[in-house]
Every structure is written in C-alpha cells, then in structure tokens.
Scaffold this motif. Sequence first.
Motif, PDB file in Angstrom:
ATOM      1  N   GLU A 192       0.820  -1.349  -0.087  1.00  0.00           N
ATOM      2  CA  GLU A 192      -0.092   0.066  -0.089  1.00  0.00           C
ATOM      3  C   GLU A 192       0.757   1.418   0.108  1.00  0.00           C
ATOM      4  O   GLU A 192       0.527   2.383   0.152  1.00  0.00           O
ATOM      5  N   GLU A 193       2.229   1.154  -0.102  1.00  0.00           N
ATOM      6  CA  GLU A 193       3.208   2.203  -0.412  1.00  0.00           C
ATOM      7  C   GLU A 193       3.175   2.868  -1.423  1.00  0.00           C
ATOM      8  O   GLU A 193       3.287   2.006  -2.368  1.00  0.00           O
ATOM      9  N   ARG A 194       3.095   4.492  -1.572  1.00  0.00           N
ATOM     10  CA  ARG A 194       3.132   4.822  -2.807  1.00  0.00           C
ATOM     11  C   ARG A 194       4.459   4.872  -3.376  1.00  0.00           C
ATOM     12  O   ARG A 194       5.341   5.243  -2.610  1.00  0.00           O
ATOM     13  N   ARG A 195       4.702   4.685  -4.714  1.00  0.00           N
ATOM     14  CA  ARG A 195       5.635   4.728  -5.493  1.00  0.00           C
ATOM     15  C   ARG A 195       5.520   5.017  -6.726  1.00  0.00           C
ATOM     16  O   ARG A 195       4.442   4.829  -7.224  1.00  0.00           O
ATOM     17  N   PHE A 196       6.704   5.365  -7.668  1.00  0.00           N
ATOM     18  CA  PHE A 196       6.691   5.430  -8.855  1.00  0.00           C
ATOM     19  C   PHE A 196       6.252   4.256  -9.766  1.00  0.00           C
ATOM     20  O   PHE A 196       7.076   3.245  -9.671  1.00  0.00           O
ATOM     21  N   PRO A 197       5.511   4.035 -10.631  1.00  0.00           N
ATOM     22  CA  PRO A 197       5.308   2.848 -11.412  1.00  0.00           C
ATOM     23  C   PRO A 197       5.863   2.842 -12.766  1.00  0.00           C
ATOM     24  O   PRO A 197       5.660   1.594 -13.436  1.00  0.00           O
ATOM     25  N   ALA A 198       6.518   3.735 -12.913  1.00  0.00           N
ATOM     26  CA  ALA A 198       7.509   3.789 -14.291  1.00  0.00           C
ATOM     27  C   ALA A 198       6.514   3.118 -15.597  1.00  0.00           C
ATOM     28  O   ALA A 198       5.478   3.773 -15.443  1.00  0.00           O
ATOM     29  N   SER A 199       6.897   2.310 -16.392  1.00  0.00           N
ATOM     30  CA  SER A 199       6.168   1.982 -17.733  1.00  0.00           C
ATOM     31  C   SER A 199       5.102   1.116 -17.293  1.00  0.00           C
ATOM     32  O   SER A 199       4.300   0.689 -18.177  1.00  0.00           O
ATOM     33  N   MET A 200       5.013   0.558 -16.166  1.00  0.00           N
ATOM     34  CA  MET A 200       3.651  -0.135 -15.838  1.00  0.00           C
ATOM     35  C   MET A 200       2.391   0.617 -16.015  1.00  0.00           C
ATOM     36  O   MET A 200       1.180   0.152 -16.148  1.00  0.00           O
ATOM     37  N   THR A 201       2.495   1.864 -15.882  1.00  0.00           N
ATOM     38  CA  THR A 201       1.632   2.869 -16.328  1.00  0.00           C
ATOM     39  C   THR A 201       1.075   2.489 -17.594  1.00  0.00           C
ATOM     40  O   THR A 201      -0.201   2.987 -17.749  1.00  0.00           O
ATOM     41  N   LYS A 202       1.681   2.157 -18.580  1.00  0.00           N
ATOM     42  CA  LYS A 202       1.121   1.872 -19.962  1.00  0.00           C
ATOM     43  C   LYS A 202      -0.059   0.889 -20.024  1.00  0.00           C
ATOM     44  O   LYS A 202      -0.719   0.667 -20.836  1.00  0.00           O
ATOM     45  N   MET A 203       0.128   0.062 -18.992  1.00  0.00           N
ATOM     46  CA  MET A 203      -1.267  -0.833 -18.744  1.00  0.00           C
ATOM     47  C   MET A 203      -2.444  -0.030 -18.804  1.00  0.00           C
ATOM     48  O   MET A 203      -3.389  -0.509 -19.451  1.00  0.00           O
ATOM     49  N   MET A 204      -2.504   1.029 -18.115  1.00  0.00           N
ATOM     50  CA  MET A 204      -3.544   1.905 -18.424  1.00  0.00           C
ATOM     51  C   MET A 204      -3.883   2.509 -19.438  1.00  0.00           C
ATOM     52  O   MET A 204      -5.042   2.784 -20.222  1.00  0.00           O
ATOM     53  N   THR A 205      -2.837   3.188 -20.279  1.00  0.00           N
ATOM     54  CA  THR A 205      -2.477   3.606 -21.602  1.00  0.00           C
ATOM     55  C   THR A 205      -3.297   2.717 -22.658  1.00  0.00           C
ATOM     56  O   THR A 205      -4.187   3.134 -23.346  1.00  0.00           O
ATOM     57  N   CYS A 206      -3.103   1.471 -22.535  1.00  0.00           N
ATOM     58  CA  CYS A 206      -3.190   0.453 -23.595  1.00  0.00           C
ATOM     59  C   CYS A 206      -4.640   0.166 -23.174  1.00  0.00           C
ATOM     60  O   CYS A 206      -5.383   0.034 -24.365  1.00  0.00           O
ATOM     61  N   ILE A 207      -5.157  -0.127 -22.184  1.00  0.00           N
ATOM     62  CA  ILE A 207      -6.534  -0.457 -22.032  1.00  0.00           C
ATOM     63  C   ILE A 207      -7.570   0.452 -22.282  1.00  0.00           C
ATOM     64  O   ILE A 207      -8.658   0.306 -22.964  1.00  0.00           O
ATOM     65  N   LEU A 208      -7.203   1.892 -22.022  1.00  0.00           N
ATOM     66  CA  LEU A 208      -8.080   2.902 -22.507  1.00  0.00           C
ATOM     67  C   LEU A 208      -8.047   3.032 -23.945  1.00  0.00           C
ATOM     68  O   LEU A 208      -9.142   3.027 -24.360  1.00  0.00           O
ATOM     69  N   ALA A 209      -6.952   2.752 -24.594  1.00  0.00           N
ATOM     70  CA  ALA A 209      -7.069   2.673 -26.167  1.00  0.00           C
ATOM     71  C   ALA A 209      -7.967   1.741 -26.744  1.00  0.00           C
ATOM     72  O   ALA A 209      -8.573   1.831 -27.467  1.00  0.00           O
ATOM     73  N   LEU A 210      -7.601   0.570 -26.009  1.00  0.00           N
ATOM     74  CA  LEU A 210      -8.568  -0.529 -26.579  1.00  0.00           C
ATOM     75  C   LEU A 210      -9.982  -0.524 -26.267  1.00  0.00           C
ATOM     76  O   LEU A 210     -10.713  -0.919 -27.293  1.00  0.00           O
TER      77      LEU A 210
END
Length: 383
Positions: free
Chosen positions: A54-72
């Motif tokens: 539950e600790e906040r951290r930088f997700p780096a390119s795992m972010t692209k999971m969100m970008t990809c699913i929103l595009a799809l």
Amino acid sequence: MRFLHYAAAVFVVLAATLLPVPRMASAEEPAITADAAILIETETGRVVWEKNAEERRFPASMTKMMTCILALENVSPRAEIFITPNAEQTEDTPLGILAGERLTADALLTGMMLCSDNGAAVAVAEHIDGGVTSFAKRMNEKAAELGMKDTHFANPNGLPNPMHYSTAHDMARLARYAMRNKAFRSIVGQQNAGIRWTFPKDKFLPVENTNKLLGHYDGITGIKTGWTNAAGGCLAASAERKGVSLIAIVMHAPTPNDRFDDARKMLDYGFRHVTMVRGITSSRTARKVWVKGGQEARTFVRPVEDINYPIIDGEDAKNYTIHCDVPSVIAAPAKDGEIVGKMTLLYKGEPVGTVNMAADKVLPGFSIGSFFVGLFEGVINRI
C-alpha cells in the motif's frame, strides 16, 4: 422462509465442497529484493502475499497498462494514429517514430507495450483526448472506477513526475482488469512482433518484448515492465498453471534483472500455495423466483457463469460465503438469459467475486398463480 432455507442449503453445499480440499505444506515466504510487491489470485483478486503493497511509489512504464486498456476501449484497432512532434521528441522512443508518420492503433499499442515506447504513449493520448493533460484526467477517472485509491497519473507513459504515483496493490487491480480484455492479453503475451507503419508504407521494425519472463517461465502470459532511476525495477507479471492464475507486481527492485527474479519467486510461491475450487455454479445455485403477468408463476434464476475461488494454505474454508441479490418477484415477459440480479462471493465478509443472475424465459400471459403473485407482490417481497 423458503429463501432462508435455500440460502442455508447453499451454504452447506458450499462448505462441503471446500472442506475436503487437502492442505499444502507450508513453505518459506519469497525473499525478494524489491521494496514493494504483491501477489494476487487473478479470478477473485485475493491477496496471496504482499510486501509494503500500500506504499506509494513511482510505477514507471507499468503505467502503460492503463494507456493501453483505455486505447483498446476507445479506439478501433484499425484507426490510424498520427505521430506529432511532441510524441517524436518524448524521451526514450525505441520504435524510432517520427513526426508525420502514421501507424494503426493495433501496431502502435503493440510497439508501446512490447518495447515500452514513451512517445507512442503520448501519441495515443493525443489521438484520444488531444493532449497528455486531458488524457491523464481520463486515466485518473478510470483509476477511481477500478478502486485505485492511492494512484494518480500525470502522463501516459510513467516518466518521473511527483504527481505520478501508485501502489503495488493498485497496479495489481489495474493488471487484473486489463487482463480480462482479450486484445490486451494478446498484445502483452507476445514475445516478439513486427511493427508495420501505414506511412511510410515500407517502414517495418521487428521488436522484442522487454518482459524477459516470456518464453522462460512456465505459464507466463504477460504483462509489462518498467524502469526509471527513480522507480527502480518494476514489473507486472502474470502466469497460469493447472487452473490457477496469478499476477505479481514488483516495484523498486535494485536492478532490471532483480525484478524478474523477484517475480519468479513470488509466482513460484503462489503456485505452491494456491489451489482453485469450483464455486458458484449454475446447477448448484439456481433458485426459483415468483413471476407476475406471465403464463407461469415461477421460473428459475441462475448464475450466467461459474466462479472458482482460491484456497490458500492455512486458511479456513468457512471464511467463504455467498450472497444472492435477486428480487423475489420478476415481471413477464423475461427473455432467456435476461439479467435480473447478481450473486456475490465473499471472503471474510469482503466481496471477492460477482456473477450476474439470469432468468429462464417467461412468456407474458395469464395464469391463476401469476395473477395472485401480482396481487400479493408487496407481501412476497417482505417475506
């Protein structure tokens, strides 16, 4: 009273189904290098193991999971996406995209996910919402919808930003949602692919997935790597074996290789300790409801699909219960398969799986029983 008897019967059957499952031998927890991590069972989202999840951290390119699913979910795979100067000039673009070029959404998303092209993510954001800021708003709205309470996105690619953060648990929630999408699973499960431009037409690039577990870990199905100096080694990894599906999230591992070693250890641990049991099934949990305005006074309502659930080493099977939310009376006509309610699987009182309940076909018309159902509907609903 009939409903209470039914609920009690279902619980007895459920307990009988679960109790005979053999317990697995205990084993040491995975010793990982990452500062934060989580392992979940995919079908229900139950946590199998976690470390500072539950600790906040930088997700780096795992972010692209969100970008990809929103595009799809918002763009046709055949739609052409134009590469803007802003996308070209984004830091780290291994695809070598240039302003003025065009690729189909399918090709660009494949390149974005396999070789983690940051400019491709910008191009996607600009195509959907006209710019990164507007697209980030869409990302945050989706995050809220998925229950990602400790996540805030500032860009579509995961480049460092103080206002761009998440947690291992939130990334697991995102990965679980995205992996339900067939097109998403197809993209992230590729070890290699060929990216072809629509303009210029002769431009083609073979790419290799940055996820080094693909082809090297039994049952691996995805998902996405991530790395920046600030975020360290990040990885969302999914795998399936013998009916068990797991997702491991690693955040802030010391080196790129450590993230893969950590994920292996976590997945190995999960496959040793998790087994799936048949749970909510149509035949076992079908129930009758009253019908008003129909040729019949009763019909069956049943789950539209099964829900299997995990037994994790050392737990009590009685922690699982089910809750049925279906009206006592439905109105005719009802199409075969028409959704009229839902059934929820709970673990220690918390929902971990839900399945829709659908009615069998009911034709409109008249019957004495159905007439009295309509007449005494209020009384029936209070029983």
